[in-house]
Design a protein around this motif. Structure first.
Motif, PDB file in Angstrom:
ATOM      1  N   ASN A   1       0.819  -1.210   0.000  1.00  0.00           N
ATOM      2  CA  ASN A   1       0.000   0.000   0.000  1.00  0.00           C
ATOM      3  C   ASN A   1       0.862   1.274   0.000  1.00  0.00           C
ATOM      4  OD1 ASN A   1      -2.482   1.341  -0.046  1.00  0.00           O
ATOM      5  ND2 ASN A   1      -2.529   1.554   2.198  1.00  0.00           N
ATOM      6  N   LYS A   2       1.873   1.259  -0.883  1.00  0.00           N
ATOM      7  CA  LYS A   2       2.771   2.405  -1.010  1.00  0.00           C
ATOM      8  C   LYS A   2       2.854   2.845  -2.470  1.00  0.00           C
ATOM      9  CE  LYS A   2       5.783   0.881   2.785  1.00  0.00           C
ATOM     10  NZ  LYS A   2       7.154   0.401   3.116  1.00  0.00           N
ATOM     11  N   LYS A   3       3.318   4.074  -2.668  1.00  0.00           N
ATOM     12  CA  LYS A   3       3.495   4.590  -4.026  1.00  0.00           C
ATOM     13  C   LYS A   3       4.903   4.305  -4.549  1.00  0.00           C
ATOM     14  CE  LYS A   3       0.108   8.293  -3.526  1.00  0.00           C
ATOM     15  NZ  LYS A   3      -0.130   9.763  -3.576  1.00  0.00           N
ATOM     16  N   THR A   4       5.691   3.662  -3.738  1.00  0.00           N
ATOM     17  CA  THR A   4       7.040   3.272  -4.126  1.00  0.00           C
ATOM     18  C   THR A   4       7.328   1.894  -3.565  1.00  0.00           C
ATOM     19  OG1 THR A   4       9.364   3.975  -4.195  1.00  0.00           O
ATOM     20  CG2 THR A   4       8.188   4.276  -2.110  1.00  0.00           C
ATOM     21  N   VAL A   5       8.452   1.333  -3.923  1.00  0.00           N
ATOM     22  CA  VAL A   5       8.859   0.013  -3.404  1.00  0.00           C
ATOM     23  C   VAL A   5      10.301   0.130  -2.928  1.00  0.00           C
ATOM     24  CG1 VAL A   5       9.297  -2.410  -3.959  1.00  0.00           C
ATOM     25  CG2 VAL A   5       7.335  -1.242  -4.971  1.00  0.00           C
TER      26      VAL A   5
ATOM     27  N   SER B   1      22.292   2.309   6.120  1.00  0.00           N
ATOM     28  CA  SER B   1      21.952   0.900   5.954  1.00  0.00           C
ATOM     29  C   SER B   1      22.899   0.271   4.934  1.00  0.00           C
ATOM     30  CB  SER B   1      20.504   0.740   5.473  1.00  0.00           C
ATOM     31  OG  SER B   1      20.394   1.103   4.104  1.00  0.00           O
ATOM     32  N   ILE B   2      22.982  -1.035   4.937  1.00  0.00           N
ATOM     33  CA  ILE B   2      23.837  -1.745   3.990  1.00  0.00           C
ATOM     34  C   ILE B   2      23.402  -1.463   2.560  1.00  0.00           C
ATOM     35  CG2 ILE B   2      22.458  -3.854   3.968  1.00  0.00           C
ATOM     36  CD1 ILE B   2      26.298  -3.707   3.965  1.00  0.00           C
ATOM     37  N   ASP B   3      22.114  -1.149   2.379  1.00  0.00           N
ATOM     38  CA  ASP B   3      21.600  -0.893   1.036  1.00  0.00           C
ATOM     39  C   ASP B   3      22.160   0.388   0.432  1.00  0.00           C
ATOM     40  OD1 ASP B   3      20.088  -3.183   1.098  1.00  0.00           O
ATOM     41  OD2 ASP B   3      18.334  -2.198   1.943  1.00  0.00           O
ATOM     42  N   VAL B   4      22.542   1.345   1.274  1.00  0.00           N
ATOM     43  CA  VAL B   4      23.161   2.574   0.770  1.00  0.00           C
ATOM     44  C   VAL B   4      24.424   2.236  -0.008  1.00  0.00           C
ATOM     45  CG1 VAL B   4      24.390   4.683   1.447  1.00  0.00           C
ATOM     46  CG2 VAL B   4      22.214   4.100   2.535  1.00  0.00           C
ATOM     47  N   PHE B   5      25.227   1.334   0.539  1.00  0.00           N
ATOM     48  CA  PHE B   5      26.481   0.931  -0.102  1.00  0.00           C
ATOM     49  C   PHE B   5      26.207   0.069  -1.338  1.00  0.00           C
ATOM     50  CE2 PHE B   5      27.293   1.736   4.351  1.00  0.00           C
ATOM     51  CZ  PHE B   5      28.409   2.565   4.310  1.00  0.00           C
ATOM     52  N   LYS B   6      25.195  -0.774  -1.264  1.00  0.00           N
ATOM     53  CA  LYS B   6      24.856  -1.631  -2.403  1.00  0.00           C
ATOM     54  C   LYS B   6      24.350  -0.797  -3.575  1.00  0.00           C
ATOM     55  CE  LYS B   6      23.757  -5.890   0.116  1.00  0.00           C
ATOM     56  NZ  LYS B   6      22.676  -6.854   0.473  1.00  0.00           N
ATOM     57  N   ARG B   7      23.533   0.224  -3.261  1.00  0.00           N
ATOM     58  CA  ARG B   7      23.008   1.062  -4.341  1.00  0.00           C
ATOM     59  C   ARG B   7      24.111   1.861  -5.016  1.00  0.00           C
ATOM     60  NH1 ARG B   7      18.366   1.645  -0.882  1.00  0.00           N
ATOM     61  NH2 ARG B   7      19.332   3.402   0.193  1.00  0.00           N
ATOM     62  N   ARG B   8      25.048   2.348  -4.220  1.00  0.00           N
ATOM     63  CA  ARG B   8      26.101   3.196  -4.805  1.00  0.00           C
ATOM     64  C   ARG B   8      27.161   2.372  -5.524  1.00  0.00           C
ATOM     65  NH1 ARG B   8      28.418   7.793  -5.502  1.00  0.00           N
ATOM     66  NH2 ARG B   8      26.710   8.970  -4.624  1.00  0.00           N
ATOM     67  N   PHE B   9      27.558   1.232  -4.947  1.00  0.00           N
ATOM     68  CA  PHE B   9      28.693   0.475  -5.502  1.00  0.00           C
ATOM     69  C   PHE B   9      28.292  -0.831  -6.195  1.00  0.00           C
ATOM     70  CE2 PHE B   9      30.324   3.009  -1.951  1.00  0.00           C
ATOM     71  CZ  PHE B   9      31.357   3.694  -2.578  1.00  0.00           C
ATOM     72  N   GLY B  10      27.039  -1.248  -6.016  1.00  0.00           N
ATOM     73  CA  GLY B  10      26.596  -2.498  -6.644  1.00  0.00           C
ATOM     74  C   GLY B  10      26.528  -3.661  -5.691  1.00  0.00           C
ATOM     75  N   SER B  11      27.423  -3.694  -4.715  1.00  0.00           N
ATOM     76  CA  SER B  11      27.422  -4.738  -3.687  1.00  0.00           C
ATOM     77  C   SER B  11      28.317  -4.275  -2.535  1.00  0.00           C
ATOM     78  CB  SER B  11      27.928  -6.072  -4.242  1.00  0.00           C
ATOM     79  OG  SER B  11      29.326  -6.001  -4.515  1.00  0.00           O
TER      80      SER B  11
ATOM     81  N   THR C   1      19.858   1.482 -11.903  1.00  0.00           N
ATOM     82  CA  THR C   1      19.585   1.933 -10.532  1.00  0.00           C
ATOM     83  C   THR C   1      18.181   1.484 -10.136  1.00  0.00           C
ATOM     84  OG1 THR C   1      18.555   4.070 -11.093  1.00  0.00           O
ATOM     85  CG2 THR C   1      20.971   4.012 -10.954  1.00  0.00           C
ATOM     86  N   TRP C   2      17.944   1.433  -8.857  1.00  0.00           N
ATOM     87  CA  TRP C   2      16.642   1.010  -8.345  1.00  0.00           C
ATOM     88  C   TRP C   2      15.565   2.019  -8.714  1.00  0.00           C
ATOM     89  CZ3 TRP C   2      14.960  -3.447  -6.923  1.00  0.00           C
ATOM     90  CH2 TRP C   2      13.757  -3.568  -6.191  1.00  0.00           C
ATOM     91  N   ASN C   3      15.882   3.315  -8.572  1.00  0.00           N
ATOM     92  CA  ASN C   3      14.906   4.350  -8.881  1.00  0.00           C
ATOM     93  C   ASN C   3      14.542   4.382 -10.363  1.00  0.00           C
ATOM     94  OD1 ASN C   3      14.437   5.254  -6.308  1.00  0.00           O
ATOM     95  ND2 ASN C   3      15.965   6.873  -6.375  1.00  0.00           N
ATOM     96  N   THR C   4      15.481   4.007 -11.234  1.00  0.00           N
ATOM     97  CA  THR C   4      15.175   3.943 -12.664  1.00  0.00           C
ATOM     98  C   THR C   4      14.109   2.894 -12.928  1.00  0.00           C
ATOM     99  OG1 THR C   4      17.412   4.634 -13.291  1.00  0.00           O
ATOM    100  CG2 THR C   4      16.127   3.477 -14.952  1.00  0.00           C
TER     101      THR C   4
ATOM    102  N   GLY D   1      10.078   7.377  -6.828  1.00  0.00           N
ATOM    103  CA  GLY D   1      11.385   6.982  -6.319  1.00  0.00           C
ATOM    104  C   GLY D   1      11.342   6.816  -4.816  1.00  0.00           C
ATOM    105  N   THR D   2      12.309   6.111  -4.286  1.00  0.00           N
ATOM    106  CA  THR D   2      12.332   5.860  -2.842  1.00  0.00           C
ATOM    107  C   THR D   2      12.760   7.084  -2.037  1.00  0.00           C
ATOM    108  OG1 THR D   2      14.613   5.078  -2.957  1.00  0.00           O
ATOM    109  CG2 THR D   2      12.879   3.431  -3.187  1.00  0.00           C
TER     110      THR D   2
END
Length: 304
Positions: free
Chosen positions: A94-98, A174-184, A120-123, A132-133
């Motif tokens: 029930n959100k406008k983003t994921v 969060s760990i996801d910040v690093f994953k989004r920027r660097f891939g893993s 990218t995730w937002n793309t 976008g998140t």
């Protein structure tokens, strides 16, 4: 009109469902099938399968089939199927983003393949018609990521792991910040190590170091002028982030005077100190630098 109740359907067994999944798998001649493929000729609904096994992946495992697609199978998935699944997760939550975490919980596909497909995730979200998140990688810079990895590495006295992020609250991102920027996370560590070990500009100050009691303020102006004329420095007084980390790593993230370490006592703050004060001719080079805790650094003064 005569009203008659339908007969109560007997409870399906796990084995009956498993055998039907195997039947469809044999028909298609593959050791992995998608839920959409099963729906075309399978006898049971996804809801029934989930009630028995929790997830489609678990059902495939029970049937002795592969639970994950291989790379080639992911490549042939149309973009629209990814978009439809993102929209489905948005509807469930029930959100406008994921968010990345929501998709890992409810999505059908591996998030790494979505990153590879759309960059990218937002793309991917935008192309699916979602918002976008708000966690754009551009909001947290690469340097901020490096600074945080360095801080945690020093705090732990070792290379940080994903477990350190997920099971503790030592990181402000969060760990996801690093994953989004660097891939893993691994790629984030590799980028940090490359950055930290780059000594091309090791003597260029870009990050102020901990104070050395401002020893210059203890000297008269005449003495300062005399020292300035005698000492022709070839390095900046400021210790940059790369050099600071290399010295801390060399000294095993411990105070060279008392052995204090943030890994044992989180309240310990480590400084990198000039052994021969810069104001007295000491250069900003590894041989003239040492790791001291804040207490030992404050007690050192400018005595040689």
């Amino acid at each position: 009109m005569k009203f008659v109740l339908n007969e109560i359907k007997r409870e399906l067994s796990d084995e009956e469902i498993i055998q039907d999944i195997k039947r469809v798998s044999n028909q298609l001649g593959r050791d992995w099938i998608s839920i959409s493929e099963y729906r075309k000729t399978g006898k049971h609904s996804l809801n029934t399968i989930q009630n028995h096994f929790g997830t489609w992946k678990n059902a495939l495992k029970k049937a002795g089939l592969r639970a994950e697609r291989n790379k080639d199978e992911y490549k042939i998935i149309p973009d629209q199927m990814y978009f439809d699944d993102l929209l489905n997760v948005a509807k469930k939550t029930n959100k406008k983003t994921v968010t990345y975490e929501d998709y890992k919980k409810y999505g059908k596909y591996a998030v790494t393949y979505i990153f590879r497909r759309f960059g990218t995730w937002n793309t991917a979200l935008t192309k699916a018609g979602l918002e976008g998140t708000g966690f754009s990688k551009d909001k947290i810079t690469e340097q901020q990521c490096f600074d945080e990895i360095e801080r945690i590495w020093i705090l732990l006295g070792r290379q940080p792991t994903t477990t350190d992020f997920t099971k503790s609250k030592i990181c402000k991102y969060s760990i996801d910040v690093f994953k989004r920027r660097f891939g893993s996370w691994r790629k984030a560590l590799e980028a940090f190590v490359k950055y930290a070990n780059n000594t091309d500009e090791i003597d260029q100050g870009d990050t102020p170091d901990a104070p050395e009691l401002e020893e210059e303020t203890k000297l008269s102006q005449h003495e300062k002028n005399k020292i300035s004329s005698q000492n022709k420095h070839t390095t900046s007084r400021t210790i940059n982030a790369r050099l600071r980390f290399l010295v801390l790593q060399r000294d095993h993230f411990k105070c060279c005077a008392c052995g204090a370490s943030p890994a044992k006592d989180p309240s310990v703050e480590l400084h990198v100190d000039h052994i021969i004060p810069w104001s007295k001719g000491g250069e900003t080079v590894p041989e003239n630098l040492q790791t001291l805790c804040s207490k030992c650094n404050l007690g050192k003064s400018d005595i040689l």
